[in-house]
Design an enzyme around this catalytic site. Sequence first.
Site, PDB file in Angstrom:
ATOM      1  N   PHE A  39       0.834  -1.212   0.000  1.00 23.70           N
ATOM      2  CA  PHE A  39       0.000   0.000   0.000  1.00 23.70           C
ATOM      3  C   PHE A  39       0.863   1.255   0.000  1.00 23.70           C
ATOM      4  O   PHE A  39       0.467   2.285   0.534  1.00 23.70           O
ATOM      5  CB  PHE A  39      -0.975  -0.005   1.186  1.00 23.70           C
ATOM      6  CG  PHE A  39      -1.757  -1.287   1.306  1.00 23.70           C
ATOM      7  CD1 PHE A  39      -2.662  -1.645   0.323  1.00 23.70           C
ATOM      8  CD2 PHE A  39      -1.567  -2.140   2.378  1.00 23.70           C
ATOM      9  CE1 PHE A  39      -3.366  -2.836   0.410  1.00 23.70           C
ATOM     10  CE2 PHE A  39      -2.270  -3.337   2.472  1.00 23.70           C
ATOM     11  CZ  PHE A  39      -3.174  -3.687   1.484  1.00 23.70           C
TER      12      PHE A  39
ATOM     13  N   GLU B  86      -5.302   2.427  -6.881  1.00 24.38           N
ATOM     14  CA  GLU B  86      -5.496   3.434  -5.837  1.00 24.38           C
ATOM     15  C   GLU B  86      -6.831   4.151  -5.897  1.00 24.38           C
ATOM     16  O   GLU B  86      -7.347   4.603  -4.875  1.00 24.38           O
ATOM     17  CB  GLU B  86      -4.326   4.439  -5.874  1.00 24.38           C
ATOM     18  CG  GLU B  86      -3.065   3.784  -5.334  1.00 24.38           C
ATOM     19  CD  GLU B  86      -1.788   4.499  -5.696  1.00 24.38           C
ATOM     20  OE1 GLU B  86      -1.271   5.223  -4.848  1.00 24.38           O
ATOM     21  OE2 GLU B  86      -1.293   4.318  -6.825  1.00 24.38           O
TER      22      GLU B  86
HETATM   23 MO1  MOS Z   1       1.248   3.569  -4.015  1.00 25.23          MO
HETATM   24  S1  MOS Z   1       0.910   4.631  -2.299  1.00 25.23           S
HETATM   25  O1  MOS Z   1       1.831   4.787  -5.043  1.00 25.23           O
HETATM   26  O2  MOS Z   1       2.454   2.446  -3.657  1.00 25.23           O
END
Ligand code: MOS
Length: 706
Positions: A234, A661
């Site tokens: 993440f 995301e």
């Molecule tokens: Mo993501 S927060 O760009 O790994």
Amino acid sequence: MTTTRPLLGSPMTRLEGREKVTGTARYAVDYPVDRVAYAWPVPAAVARGEITAVDATAALADPAVLAVLSYENAPRLHDTDDRTLAVLQSPHIAHRGQFAALAVATSLEAARGAAAAIRVAYAPEPHDVILTRDHPGLYKPDEVDEGMPTDREHGDFDTVYARAQVRLDAVYETPPLHNHPLEPHAATAMWDGDDLTVYDSNQGATAVQHVLAELFGLATGKIHVINEHVGGGFGSKGTARPHVVLAAMAARVVRRPVKLALPRNQLAAVTGHRSPTIQRIRIGADTEGHVQALAHEVTTQISALDGFVEPAAVVSRVMYAAPNSRTTHRVTRLDVPTPSWMRAPGECPGMFALESAMDELAIACGVDPIELRVRNEPTVEPDSGLPFSSRHLVECLREGTRRFGWHDRDPRIAGKHEGRLLIGSGVAASTYPVYVMASHAEAHAGPDGSYEVHVSASDIGTGARTVLTQIAADALGVPLDRVRVRVGSSDLPPASVAGASSGTASWGWPVHKACTELRQRLEALGHSVPEQGLTVAADIAEDLDDREDYARHAFGAQFAEVQVDTVTGETRVRRLLGVFAAGRILNPRTARSQFIGGMTMGLGMALLEGSTMDPAFGDYAERDLASYHVPACADVPEIDVHWIEEEDPQLNPMGSKGIGEIGIVGTAAAIANAVHHATGVRIRALPIHPAVLMPPLAGARQASPS
Ligand code: MOS
């Protein structure tokens, strides 16, 4: 082969699924290694100060203990840009939890015991760990993220805002948030002469390889980083993290392979997290809700060791037509753990503020919140003036309206009861940029009709390996079972990190390019593969330079229905719906799970997640998943995900936008807006805990005659 594309767009299951569910997939510290030793770090017990003494006598009394490392005896490292990686190099402590020492032993238990027995003495200094809007240390950073300007100004915000018929001025706050991937930050490090091999849990083997080469002063080719399987990140594994440096350092000192898996209770201080934000939004509009002036001013923090400045106002440069606008970022340096990336850095907290404010504006103008967004749809990207390569936000809102049954919603606030429950629904928009980063790939045809494709991609659980195989087979024009894609090693052609939702595009593009050329060369050879096989390498750096200027973003619409218990103050989400426009969806199964995962994380952000800074100790109080609440199955309702077909020729040969995301963006605002619709209580500081909701709810109960 037919000319249709049966492989791109098919819901393939993950290629490594069987390995994962049967437990044979190996993560960073799962590899059996001979003579392995174990390392356990000692976190600093002050928020700021100097180490005055390290007493390892008791620790070293155990014959199983091989070494105790601290700044006094640790090998010297070369500098890198990232000061969090300069582990055990100085007696200075920049934040509580920074590594003060490291115990290395022949068993995990002995290492842990030794770490507890090391006595570190400190000369503490006063610390400053609390962010405020008027913190005296606030300054204007040079940029907020690579190439993103700190401030932008268009037209005359002050004058137009002052004269606007409808004015909104509100401050929104997001707490520090921690990534907490299931697999902790972990590494197994082994030296063979000057060659270093690490099995490391990271989002980018090539990037970690380069950083380790720099730190240890070695040629890049001497470093081999393997990240075959990664249990999530993440963003917190998007750059090299200190654990891998410690493991490599320890292995060098004890001349044995070393495993280091950070205990969960150390992650919060050393692996990165999302900084808290304080965001003031001012909107001046006409009575029909046309935004004439928009200001989005962000206050946030970094650590004494630097770190990432959360670019939360950037969304206001993309989302709505506002002829007069101001977007700013101010940051202060505190004695806190170093912030980094967490899923949709910038967009995620920024859209909580902007999309809450749009809901407030809709109510102030008496306009439906979906209609308000449609009215403020820009024709070009507001800040850059560039045309959008594609933008289907309105279509997402319309499709969501239909699927969610938005037209059945009673616009009255706090109008729907079920016994002691108040029911409400809310909407918010979502967005995330389309990034592509230069990467390389190789495609090899074997004389037996098989194909191997190599790219140093990282599959952090997203299905990257699977979708790359689809892309390769599609470009080669062969069935999937003829193609083997190898990822997860820095010995493969260098590639970018699994970050910024860019993996599929950044790796898929050179894979597609190499495979397309290989297919053409084989066709020219009349499909007879030479005995030694045929290999084609591809690099997309020039393709990226040659792209036309467009504003490239994915968009979406998030809908939430909540129930709020008026007696306990508890909010539960009943329904979530996300509708996205993210280019061509290459694998509906893995894409859906990315969207659902993002929305689940957004639900956590809305209701459960948040780290609290302990002002006395200067560290985050939540150190485990019992105190840092991520959503559990019972917290998550059925999540409904859809997407609209989006053709966009300005992206990459596959026509895809990133999807990792965008699912988290806007979810928290949709839920907060639904809570307001249910109760009439506007919560501007997350998370929406019973403790914050209860006092205004109780006040409302008392005021109501029934
Ligand atoms: Mo993501 S927060 O760009 O790994």
